[in-house]
Enzyme design. Structure first.
Site, PDB file in Angstrom:
ATOM      1  N   PRO A  22       4.765   1.484   5.911  1.00  0.00           N
ATOM      2  CA  PRO A  22       5.730   0.388   6.057  1.00  0.00           C
ATOM      3  C   PRO A  22       7.176   0.859   6.108  1.00  0.00           C
ATOM      4  O   PRO A  22       8.011   0.211   6.740  1.00  0.00           O
ATOM      5  CB  PRO A  22       5.460  -0.503   4.844  1.00  0.00           C
ATOM      6  CG  PRO A  22       4.641   0.303   3.903  1.00  0.00           C
ATOM      7  CD  PRO A  22       3.902   1.311   4.735  1.00  0.00           C
TER       8      PRO A  22
ATOM      9  N   GLY B  25       0.825  -1.204   0.000  1.00  0.00           N
ATOM     10  CA  GLY B  25       0.000   0.000   0.000  1.00  0.00           C
ATOM     11  C   GLY B  25       0.855   1.248   0.000  1.00  0.00           C
ATOM     12  O   GLY B  25       2.001   1.240  -0.466  1.00  0.00           O
ATOM     13  N   CYS B  26       0.327   2.339   0.526  1.00  0.00           N
ATOM     14  CA  CYS B  26       1.086   3.586   0.608  1.00  0.00           C
ATOM     15  C   CYS B  26       2.411   3.332   1.325  1.00  0.00           C
ATOM     16  O   CYS B  26       2.437   2.743   2.407  1.00  0.00           O
ATOM     17  CB  CYS B  26       0.274   4.645   1.355  1.00  0.00           C
ATOM     18  SG  CYS B  26       1.183   6.185   1.634  1.00  0.00           S
ATOM     19  N   PHE B  27       3.513   3.781   0.740  1.00  0.00           N
ATOM     20  CA  PHE B  27       4.825   3.392   1.271  1.00  0.00           C
ATOM     21  C   PHE B  27       5.249   4.109   2.538  1.00  0.00           C
ATOM     22  O   PHE B  27       6.192   3.693   3.205  1.00  0.00           O
ATOM     23  CB  PHE B  27       5.920   3.495   0.209  1.00  0.00           C
ATOM     24  CG  PHE B  27       5.952   4.739  -0.635  1.00  0.00           C
ATOM     25  CD1 PHE B  27       5.529   5.972  -0.166  1.00  0.00           C
ATOM     26  CD2 PHE B  27       6.425   4.665  -1.945  1.00  0.00           C
ATOM     27  CE1 PHE B  27       5.575   7.108  -0.957  1.00  0.00           C
ATOM     28  CE2 PHE B  27       6.476   5.800  -2.758  1.00  0.00           C
ATOM     29  CZ  PHE B  27       6.057   7.023  -2.264  1.00  0.00           C
ATOM     30  N   TRP B  28       4.571   5.174   2.927  1.00  0.00           N
ATOM     31  CA  TRP B  28       4.982   5.896   4.139  1.00  0.00           C
ATOM     32  C   TRP B  28       4.915   5.021   5.391  1.00  0.00           C
ATOM     33  O   TRP B  28       5.832   5.021   6.208  1.00  0.00           O
ATOM     34  CB  TRP B  28       4.097   7.116   4.364  1.00  0.00           C
ATOM     35  CG  TRP B  28       4.178   8.168   3.320  1.00  0.00           C
ATOM     36  CD1 TRP B  28       5.206   8.402   2.445  1.00  0.00           C
ATOM     37  CD2 TRP B  28       3.182   9.163   3.042  1.00  0.00           C
ATOM     38  NE1 TRP B  28       4.905   9.476   1.638  1.00  0.00           N
ATOM     39  CE2 TRP B  28       3.673   9.966   1.981  1.00  0.00           C
ATOM     40  CE3 TRP B  28       1.935   9.450   3.589  1.00  0.00           C
ATOM     41  CZ2 TRP B  28       2.954  11.044   1.458  1.00  0.00           C
ATOM     42  CZ3 TRP B  28       1.213  10.520   3.071  1.00  0.00           C
ATOM     43  CH2 TRP B  28       1.717  11.304   2.021  1.00  0.00           C
TER      44      TRP B  28
END
Length: 202
Positions: free
Chosen positions: A34, A29-32
């Site tokens: 993880p 999903g949105c990389f921020w």
């Protein structure tokens, strides 16, 4: 936290060199999120976010083409393993579901034959195969780093921490590749980070 430029520089100087680490690339999903969560893990040395899995040349956030948001991890194999990271990845999403938008899909991008073999053994231990799950399993062809403002996104929102990196002379590239920035990014996102204790003032 009283973070000083000296503490930042000392931590990064003592960190494991890149030629002694292994690299793993995943999409969740949105990389921020993880990026911060995995950066907090013991054994993870560096993190960066970017785009991969597609064929569009030189993707950007506003011109992503068919790429997916991914995060890349450099880890110390003496402390954590690729299989350990796979366990966390598969605990962090539902392999039987996949977002329709390619940008936010779940993907495991293996870089070597060893990683692919480890992944297949991991899936077998869970009683599934790569063909039986919706999570994309692909070979990493190229990783494109995302724009600077996406790198260490949570850390960038804490001006008191960023001031210390500015004082230490870190530019955007140095911040992206900084081991302590990976840890503090996790800390800024609310994760427990053992390394942060050593950075607090005595």
């Amino acid at each position: 936290m009283d973070l000083t430029e000296t503490r930042i520089q000392e931590y990064d100087r003592r960190a494991v060199d890149s030629d002694e680490t292994e690299t793993a690339t995943f999409g969740l999903g949105c990389f921020w999120g993880p990026d911060a969560r995995f950066g907090a893990i013991d054994g993870v040395v560096r993190t960066r976010v970017g785009y991969a899995g597609g064929t569009t040349r030189d993707p950007t956030y506003h011109s992503l083409g068919n790429h997916t948001e991914v995060f890349q991890i450099e880890f110390d194999p003496d402390t954590t393993t690729y299989r350990d990271l796979l366990s966390l990845v598969f605990e962090s999403h539902t392999p039987g579901r996949q977002p329709s938008k390619t940008q936010y899909q779940n993907v495991v991008l293996t870089a070597t034959d060893t990683q692919r073999a480890t992944l297949e053994a991991f899936l077998t231990s869970r009683g599934v195969t790569a063909d039986a799950i919706d999570t994309r399993i692909e070979r990493l062809s190229r990783f494109y780093p995302a724009e600077d403002y996406h790198q260490k996104y949570r850390l960038r929102s804490v001006s008191s921490l960023m001031d210390a990196f500015d004082a230490a002379g870190y530019d955007d590239d140095a911040l992206r590749e900084s081991p302590i920035a990976a840890k503090l990014n996790g800390y800024a996102a609310g994760h427990d980070v053992a390394a942060v204790e050593s950075l607090t003032s005595e």
